[in-house]
Design an enzyme around this catalytic site. Structure first.
Site, PDB file in Angstrom:
ATOM      1  N   SER A 259       0.838  -1.205   0.000  1.00 29.06           N
ATOM      2  CA  SER A 259       0.000   0.000   0.000  1.00 29.06           C
ATOM      3  C   SER A 259       0.865   1.245   0.000  1.00 29.06           C
ATOM      4  O   SER A 259       2.021   1.221   0.419  1.00 29.06           O
ATOM      5  CB  SER A 259      -0.896   0.008   1.232  1.00 29.06           C
ATOM      6  OG  SER A 259      -0.102   0.209   2.386  1.00 29.06           O
ATOM      7  N   LYS A 260       0.234   2.334  -0.466  1.00 28.52           N
ATOM      8  CA  LYS A 260       0.948   3.610  -0.497  1.00 28.52           C
ATOM      9  C   LYS A 260       1.319   4.000   0.931  1.00 28.52           C
ATOM     10  O   LYS A 260       2.377   4.550   1.184  1.00 28.52           O
ATOM     11  CB  LYS A 260       0.044   4.699  -1.067  1.00 28.52           C
ATOM     12  CG  LYS A 260      -0.246   4.539  -2.534  1.00 28.52           C
ATOM     13  CD  LYS A 260      -1.098   5.689  -3.038  1.00 28.52           C
ATOM     14  CE  LYS A 260      -1.559   5.414  -4.461  1.00 28.52           C
ATOM     15  NZ  LYS A 260      -2.450   6.418  -4.990  1.00 28.52           N
ATOM     16  N   ARG A 261       0.386   3.690   1.845  1.00 28.14           N
ATOM     17  CA  ARG A 261       0.595   4.126   3.222  1.00 28.14           C
ATOM     18  C   ARG A 261       1.820   3.443   3.832  1.00 28.14           C
ATOM     19  O   ARG A 261       2.636   4.088   4.481  1.00 28.14           O
ATOM     20  CB  ARG A 261      -0.656   3.822   4.050  1.00 28.14           C
ATOM     21  CG  ARG A 261      -0.658   4.468   5.404  1.00 28.14           C
ATOM     22  CD  ARG A 261      -2.076   4.815   5.805  1.00 28.14           C
ATOM     23  NE  ARG A 261      -2.896   3.601   5.876  1.00 28.14           N
ATOM     24  CZ  ARG A 261      -3.078   2.914   6.997  1.00 28.14           C
ATOM     25  NH1 ARG A 261      -2.529   3.308   8.123  1.00 28.14           N
ATOM     26  NH2 ARG A 261      -3.829   1.838   6.988  1.00 28.14           N
ATOM     27  N   GLY A 264       5.086   3.521   0.688  1.00 27.61           N
ATOM     28  CA  GLY A 264       5.486   4.776   0.049  1.00 27.61           C
ATOM     29  C   GLY A 264       5.707   4.615  -1.433  1.00 27.61           C
ATOM     30  O   GLY A 264       4.961   3.900  -2.104  1.00 27.61           O
TER      31      GLY A 264
END
Ligand code: GLU
Length: 496
Positions: A259-261, A264
């Site tokens: 995930s982006k969270r 990154g």
């Protein structure tokens, strides 16, 4: 494939990104699977932009997504900047369409206004949690009297719109995961229009899928819980459903969802573009995240993928993002490029690093690329592997000097002698051709009982600072006599 859901037999699929950030690996995978499915069935691939979240959606992300898709070569038949017969394709421009359907749902009593304030909703949620209810909203606004409604309106409360969930179970028929019956007790009356009048994802998504004649909704399993809600909305409106296919999550090597969270820019498609990954490698890599052909084949050209792609071979469980495999695929595709195309591909990386500005000596650049051979995992690797061709401003790698030049005075003295003698030999030769140099160096080592590898490595460090790289004699010829003598001299001085 079930033909009753296709329009005149034509497959229509879509990718529907929310422009709230960069295109990530999972998004690229969804795009690719849809694109391949469309191509395989000679259908259409549509790019719809889910930008009803006006606070978080930006034009910049939308264009970044377009660019990443274009870089990957995933062209779309309708939508995005292209338009098409079912437009507009930006949800922010389709409010009228959603309002019409919401009006229908309200009129047919399949939806209702909810006047609860956020404080009241919080209380209801807490009560539900304490009562261990599967629903966090109890439907209290479903049956409000007209007096109460008038009072709420007079108080200035702005209502949301909620869909009434059915009493009977909802069948989710998934082409990958199979059929499931969802107990309606697990579903609450979902907010389909926010109090600011903006419709929510579950409403807009299914309305557009139906309006745009989408035959197959292929998306990540993170949306699995949304599907019964979308089916309930479509059923309430008497609309016929597309088929659904949920593709498994992409996980990191410790089993966590990519995930982006948490990861990154490691998940950003653009990052790989900047680092020098080829789109062919990315596509091949992404294709294998959840799909396999026969458990053996790893290398797939795009034509091959179009030919072989099939939802039946998409697995049910998560697939692991293995960066090593991506590197391996990338080096495979880089090695497939002939020297001229590989040179074209690496030039921007030399330029970005300021190693070259204009391409004055193309022939030399190609020779450097040829000398590097199959050593590039990424195009950007060209920089550390070749910067010494363009500048003598480098340090001698301390590990390499310790190993090959030696750490004792005696060993260093020996290296000093070898480099001094080789320097003299190279200075004296009028012919600086590869064969001549090679035989002169070997003649010297063999006559003086010096190990070839020791002489070569000592000289390599002097010329490049490194203990690895292309063939030493390629480097000598490419650097040219003056530069070689100058660099040998510098090393000799540092050894004295
Ligand atoms: N906008 C949603 C997303 O980006 C689309 C999900 C869907 O494909 O329905 O995840």
């Amino acid at each position: 494939m079930n033909s009753h859901t296709t329009v005149n037999g034509e497959v229509r699929v879509r990718m529907a990104p929310s422009p709230t950030g960069f295109l990530h690996i999972g998004g690229a995978r969804t795009a690719l699977f849809n694109w391949l499915f469309a191509k395989h069935h000679h259908g259409k691939f549509i790019l719809r932009i889910d930008d009803t979240d006006i606070e978080r959606s930006t034009d910049e992300s939308m264009h970044e997504i377009y660019e990443a898709m274009q870089w990957l070569g995933l062209d779309w038949d309708e939508g995005g900047e292209k338009g098409g017969p079912y437009g507009p394709y930006l949800q922010s421009e389709r409010k009228e369409v959603y309002d019409r359907y919401v009006g229908e749902l309200l009129a047919s009593n399949h939806a209702y206004h909810c006047y609860c304030t956020s404080e009241e909703l919080e209380e209801i949620r807490t009560e539900a949690r304490e009562a261990k209810s599967t629903r966090s909203y109890d439907g209290r606004c479903k049956e409000l009297s007209s007096e109460v409604i008038e009072k709420y309106i007079a108080d200035g409360r702005k209502p949301t719109v909620r869909i009434k969930m059915p009493e009977t179970s909802i069948l989710v028929d998934d082409l990958i995961l199979g059929s499931r019956n969802i107990d309606p007790a697990t579903l609450e009356d979902e907010v389909i229009v926010r109090s600011n009048g903006m419709p929510n994802y579950n409403l807009t998504s299914i309305i557009d899928d139906v309006e745009m004649n989408i035959t197959h909704v292929i998306r990540g399993t993170e949306h699995l819980n949304n599907t019964p809600k979308q089916i309930a909305i479509a059923n309430a409106l008497g609309l016929s459903l597309p088929q659904f296919a949920h593709i498994p999550l992409v996980l990191d090597d410790s089993g966590r969802k990519l995930s982006k969270r948490h990861h990154g820019d490691l998940v950003a498609v653009n990052r790989y573009r900047e680092q020098g990954y080829l789109p062919e490698a990315m596509l091949n890599f992404v294709a294998r995240l959840g799909w396999s052909y026969d458990d053996k084949q790893e290398i797939f050209s795009l034509e091959d993928l179009i030919d072989k792609f099939d939802l039946a071979r998409v697995g049910k469980s998560g697939s692991v993002f293995d960066i090593k495999k991506l590197e391996w695929l990338n080096s495979h595709y880089i090695n497939q490029l002939d020297v001229s195309r590989r040179t074209d591909a690496v030039i921007p990386y030399w330029q970005a690093e300021g190693l070259i500005d204009s391409i004055e000596d193309r022939e030399k650049l190609e020779k450097i690329v040829e000398a590097v051979g199959e050593r590039l995992n990424t195009l950007k690797d060209i920089v550390p592997q070749t910067s010494y061709f363009f500048s003598d401003d480098f340090e001698f790698d301390p590990k390499a000097t310790k190993k090959w030049w030696g750490s004792s005075d005696e060993k260093k003295q020996k290296t000093y002698e070898i480099l001094t003698n080789l320097s003299q030999i190279l200075e004296d030769t009028p012919d600086f051709g590869l064969d001549t140099i090679e035989s002169l160096v070997w003649k010297y080592t063999d006559e003086n009982d010096i190990k070839r590898v020791a002489a070569m490595q000592s000289m390599r460090i002097a010329l490049t600072g490194l203990s690895f790289g292309p063939s030493l004699f390629d480097i000598v010829v490419l650097l040219g006599k003056d530069e070689v003598l100058k660099r040998l001299q510098k090393a000799i001085v540092s050894l004295s």
